[in-house]
Scaffold this motif. Structure first.
Motif, mmCIF file in Angstrom:
data_model
loop_
_atom_site.group_PDB
_atom_site.id
_atom_site.type_symbol
_atom_site.label_atom_id
_atom_site.label_comp_id
_atom_site.label_asym_id
_atom_site.label_seq_id
_atom_site.Cartn_x
_atom_site.Cartn_y
_atom_site.Cartn_z
ATOM 1 N N ASN A 241 0.961 -1.001 -0.066
ATOM 2 C CA ASN A 241 -0.047 -0.148 -0.049
ATOM 3 C C ASN A 241 0.947 1.204 0.018
ATOM 4 N N SER B 202 -7.427 0.770 -10.725
ATOM 5 C CA SER B 202 -8.382 0.306 -9.652
ATOM 6 C C SER B 202 -7.546 -0.366 -8.411
ATOM 7 N N SER C 192 -6.106 2.666 -6.448
ATOM 8 C CA SER C 192 -6.993 3.161 -5.841
ATOM 9 C C SER C 192 -7.348 2.714 -4.640
ATOM 10 N N ALA C 193 -7.300 1.169 -4.737
ATOM 11 C CA ALA C 193 -7.791 0.171 -3.766
ATOM 12 C C ALA C 193 -6.699 0.180 -2.399
ATOM 13 N N ARG C 194 -5.638 0.206 -2.967
ATOM 14 C CA ARG C 194 -4.317 0.284 -1.979
ATOM 15 C C ARG C 194 -4.321 1.509 -1.281
ATOM 16 N N VAL C 195 -4.433 2.511 -1.882
ATOM 17 C CA VAL C 195 -4.114 3.875 -1.189
ATOM 18 C C VAL C 195 -5.265 4.094 -0.379
ATOM 19 N N LYS C 196 -6.587 3.693 -0.691
ATOM 20 C CA LYS C 196 -7.623 3.705 0.421
ATOM 21 C C LYS C 196 -7.496 2.722 1.561
ATOM 22 N N ALA C 197 -6.938 1.505 1.226
ATOM 23 C CA ALA C 197 -6.509 0.535 2.546
ATOM 24 C C ALA C 197 -5.396 1.148 3.377
ATOM 25 N N GLU D 147 -5.047 4.701 3.946
ATOM 26 C CA GLU D 147 -5.751 5.529 4.561
ATOM 27 C C GLU D 147 -6.461 4.880 5.796
ATOM 28 N N ARG D 148 -6.979 3.812 5.613
ATOM 29 C CA ARG D 148 -7.706 3.205 6.655
ATOM 30 C C ARG D 148 -6.756 2.618 7.758
ATOM 31 N N VAL E 253 -6.754 11.056 6.194
ATOM 32 C CA VAL E 253 -6.919 10.992 4.489
ATOM 33 C C VAL E 253 -5.566 11.534 3.935
ATOM 34 N N ARG F 266 -9.140 13.739 -3.982
ATOM 35 C CA ARG F 266 -8.930 13.231 -5.473
ATOM 36 C C ARG F 266 -10.149 14.362 -6.014
#
Length: 318
Positions: free
Chosen positions: A9, A34, A37-42, A44-45, A50, A54
């Protein structure tokens, strides 16, 4: 307890920070946007913050993202250096190689081959450990073991055993000794002679083979020896009859310093293996060692009936 961020990530975030868009970051990583995007969101979690603002055209890093950016870049650099280090190890023909074998194989078979290899590859640091104890390359931190295998099997599936050839063991004495003692025409005549053998061979009797005929010949011994070089030295100086491997006596037979006793009878026959940990792919250093040493070991075994590149199993040392 806070979650440790995933390296994958962090690398996705680093690519996004460098490229400025998910599409360009995906091109850097050779994956679909995609996934970036999924890894960046993960990430952040995982960090509870944040990192990216975007929009439809571009992304911007938040304050937290800017602070994270140099750490993600260092991770990428560390990963690249790790890859370079491993690649160099795999490709270099330099550095240490530790090999273990028995005293007899070291003196008569492996030692000359290693000396030749050291002269040809000066960047290698070859270390030969002489030990008659059965050694485990993994537990004893060894690169290779050259083993004699009386039981013809290896029980550890984590090891690769490459069959170098076969050795045989027979009775030998010096002409001077035989001239001073009664003639030996049959196995029972050994009872009147001085045998230089291991204690187990004296206790169980010598196992002698002639075609399909097998017998255990009782022998008496005053001096028990489990070291081939010492046995050979004592036999050469006329101290008695001893069991020696064919690779240990080849030059002495040629010079006439030793002669075979009971030439129609054989004592033992066993394979010799070059054993190493199971590693795939092999480094250049490993493969070069195998390609160089294995055929030379095979050539040093007079009774060689094996293909040097075949695989096998081994378990015991002599």
């Amino acid at each position: 307890m806070k979650t440790i961020p995933s390296p994958d990530n962090l690398l996705a975030f680093d690519a996004l920070a460098r490229a400025g868009s998910f599409t360009a970051a995906a091109d850097l990583l050779d994956c679909h946007k995609s996934l970036v995007s999924a890894r960046v969101k993960a990430l952040e979690r995982e960090l509870g913050a944040v990192l990216v603002l975007r929009s439809t055209r571009k992304v911007a890093l938040t304050e937290a993202g800017e602070r994270l950016r140099p750490h993600a870049a260092r991770l990428r650099e560390t990963m690249a250096q790790a890859r370079m280090a491993v690649d160099q190890t795999q490709s270099d023909l330099a550095g240490p190689l530790t090999i273990s074998t028995t005293s007899s194989l070291a003196q008569y078979v492996l030692g000359p081959a290693l000396s030749e290899m050291a002269a040809l590859y000066p960047e290698l640091q070859l270390s030969l450990q002489v030990n008659n104890r059965l050694q485990d390359p993994v537990a004893d931190v060894l690169d290779f073991c050259l083993r004699s295998a009386r039981s013809h099997t290896v029980h550890d599936e984590s090891l690769v055993a490459r069959l170098a050839g076969y050795a045989s063991e027979n009775l030998y004495a010096s002409p001077a000794y035989l001239a001073r003692h009664p003639a030996i025409r049959q196995p029972s005549d050994l009872a009147a002679h001085r045998l230089l053998v291991m204690e187990s061979e004296q206790r169980d009797g010598l196992l002698l083979k002639k075609g399909e005929q097998l017998l255990r010949q009782p022998v008496g011994a005053q001096l028990y020896l489990n070291d081939y070089p010492l046995r050979a030295d004592l036999a050469l100086t006329g101290h008695g009859i001893t069991l020696l491997a064919d690779y240990a006596v080849a030059r002495h037979l040629q010079s006439g310093e030793l002669v075979r006793v009971l030439p129609d009878w054989h004592c033992d026959y066993w394979p010799i293996y070059l054993v190493h940990p199971f590693r795939t792919p092999l480094s250049r250093k490993y493969q070069t060692f195998i390609d160089f040493v294995l055929p030379r070991v095979a050539a040093a075994l007079p009774d060689n009936r094996a293909q040097p590149d075949s695989d096998g199993r081994a378990s015991n040392t002599r």
